[in-house]
Design an enzyme around this catalytic site. Sequence first.
Site, mmCIF file in Angstrom:
data_model
loop_
_atom_site.group_PDB
_atom_site.id
_atom_site.type_symbol
_atom_site.label_atom_id
_atom_site.label_comp_id
_atom_site.label_asym_id
_atom_site.label_seq_id
_atom_site.Cartn_x
_atom_site.Cartn_y
_atom_site.Cartn_z
ATOM 1 C CG ASP A 207 -1.933 1.026 1.297
ATOM 2 O OD1 ASP A 207 -2.809 0.984 0.421
ATOM 3 O OD2 ASP A 207 -1.907 1.886 2.196
ATOM 4 C CD GLU A 265 -2.209 2.173 -3.578
ATOM 5 O OE1 GLU A 265 -3.301 2.701 -3.773
ATOM 6 O OE2 GLU A 265 -1.499 2.480 -2.597
HETATM 7 C C1 NOJ Z 1 -4.466 2.938 -0.842
HETATM 8 C C2 NOJ Z 1 -5.589 2.003 -0.554
HETATM 9 O O1 NOJ Z 1 -5.912 1.280 -1.717
HETATM 10 C C3 NOJ Z 1 -6.718 2.855 -0.039
HETATM 11 O O2 NOJ Z 1 -7.914 2.136 0.044
HETATM 12 C C4 NOJ Z 1 -6.315 3.454 1.272
HETATM 13 O O3 NOJ Z 1 -7.315 4.333 1.713
HETATM 14 C C5 NOJ Z 1 -5.006 4.240 1.154
HETATM 15 N N1 NOJ Z 1 -4.025 3.542 0.385
HETATM 16 C C6 NOJ Z 1 -4.420 4.517 2.513
HETATM 17 O O4 NOJ Z 1 -3.947 3.330 3.069
#
Ligand code: NOJ
Length: 540
Positions: A207, A265
């Site tokens: 993440d 991500e």
């Molecule tokens: C990316 C995640 O996919 C999202 O759902 C989240 O709110 C943020 N990162 C913070 O962790």
Amino acid sequence: MTDWWRTAVIYQVYPRSFADASGDGMGDLAGITSRLPELADLGVDAVWLSPFYRSPQNDAGYDVADYCDVDPRFGTLADFDAFATRARELGLKVIVDLVPNHSSSEHAWFQAALAAAPGSRERARYIFRDGRGENGEFPPNNWQSVFGGDAWTRVEDPAAPQKAQWYLHLFDTSQPDFDWTNPEVREMFRGVLRFWLDRGVDGFRVDVAHGLVKAAGLPDYEADPGLTSHAAPAPYWAQDGVHEIYRDWHEVLAGYGPDRVLIGEAWVSPLEKLALWVRPDEMQQTFNFGYMETPWSAPAMRKTVDDSLAAFGGVGAPSTWVLSNHDVVRHASRLGLTPQLPITVGMGPRTEPKPDEALGLRRARAATLFMLALPGSAYLYQGEELGLPEVIDLPDAVREDPTFHRTHGESYGRDGCRVPIPWEADAPAYGFSPTGESWLPQPDEWARLAHDRQVGVEGSTLEMYRAALRLRHEHGLGAGELEWVSEPDSEVLVARTSGLVVATNVSDEPAPLPEGEIVLASGPVAGGELPVDTTVWIRA
Ligand code: NOJ
């Protein structure tokens, strides 16, 4: 097989909305396990679970209070083991989410930091700073939270109000950012990786993989508060220091064999910069959000595909493709909008214009078949195989996304793509939960989209996905080269790959159908013409 991930189709399960075995209206691990045969039958290679760890759920689990335990809402570690065992039996790889940029404010470390003094070892695991102004009453810098509002919150210190410090949270107030310059933080996360690797996971979706390191001195920053780092990067996105962390993690995973993966991500552009995340000694994959953001326009789609294959191929990594996830408006609605909206602001009752649902679904099916023919690895988000649209008419009172609350409703946020999915048309909560409970209400029209209404039904969206995944395997599509047959500025995309021709008509009039036997089509095709908003796969 090593390098399975180079061509894999990875299915994202959003645990709270997939299947609820306990009946409390919140999905859980036992529910997911019970539905794994459906995923094996769909033909995906791997399942990625969004967070199921202990969490107060202020950001639907992306606020982790204990990285090595399962939240009781989702079950137990034994339930996780049962899930992973069943997945393995069915030939599915397991990817779990890792949230290293921030913890929950309920994490033991943050609670200890609050109780400790400025300058302490406990505070040094997070980013605490004195405020600006005579009494430290202003935030240490001007950074804004991705969810809206200031990225700093001042801690209460009644004993010494003038010394009360601020902590950084790039997301919600309840998601304090770790200080990744601190070796203790690094060691803690190595332990988290090993904990899940020891339980047999095949990899991690990381993440906010572009956010861990902040520029020294935390300088003020004026523009572009969003998630993407453009040419002049924000001092909290895409800093060079992140790469050292991923090289370290690469080694940790390599200790478990050659086929474990890190998936970033990373909202980073341009693509050449994003490709730095997937150099041979770092991550194996990173999401290609540029593809998700590409409008329904053939030249734009072609350019993104070419640029992606060149950028990722340039570092020896596969390109990835994704159209939907739990953070953006579902592509069956997004593609029915003219003009298109920024994909992360969500949709709600006051959004205008509303999407044309029939158009959106037609284009979504065409977009999916185009995507699944491309070389590389593809991501599917639960429910897209049913053609689910975004749920627009959720009442404000049931919305949970902090984006909605922190922007005071200005941005509807992401609840509309997170509504529990329909399995059985005639069961309570469409088979999502045995009691009919559902943490977000499901629309009445979803009965006709339920899994059991589509399975075995020729032409259904579910059967289109199943056929596409079967043919993709048979033809080795993900491993193919892509050779364009159409001209660069054509509104009809035609390309050859792995013995098939894929053709997508993005124009506003029917196009000539390439010669050969149609093996799959996203919509009805007749009379030797390729209708608008339609993709065909042709054996040439
Ligand atoms: C990316 C995640 O996919 C999202 O759902 C989240 O709110 C943020 N990162 C913070 O962790």
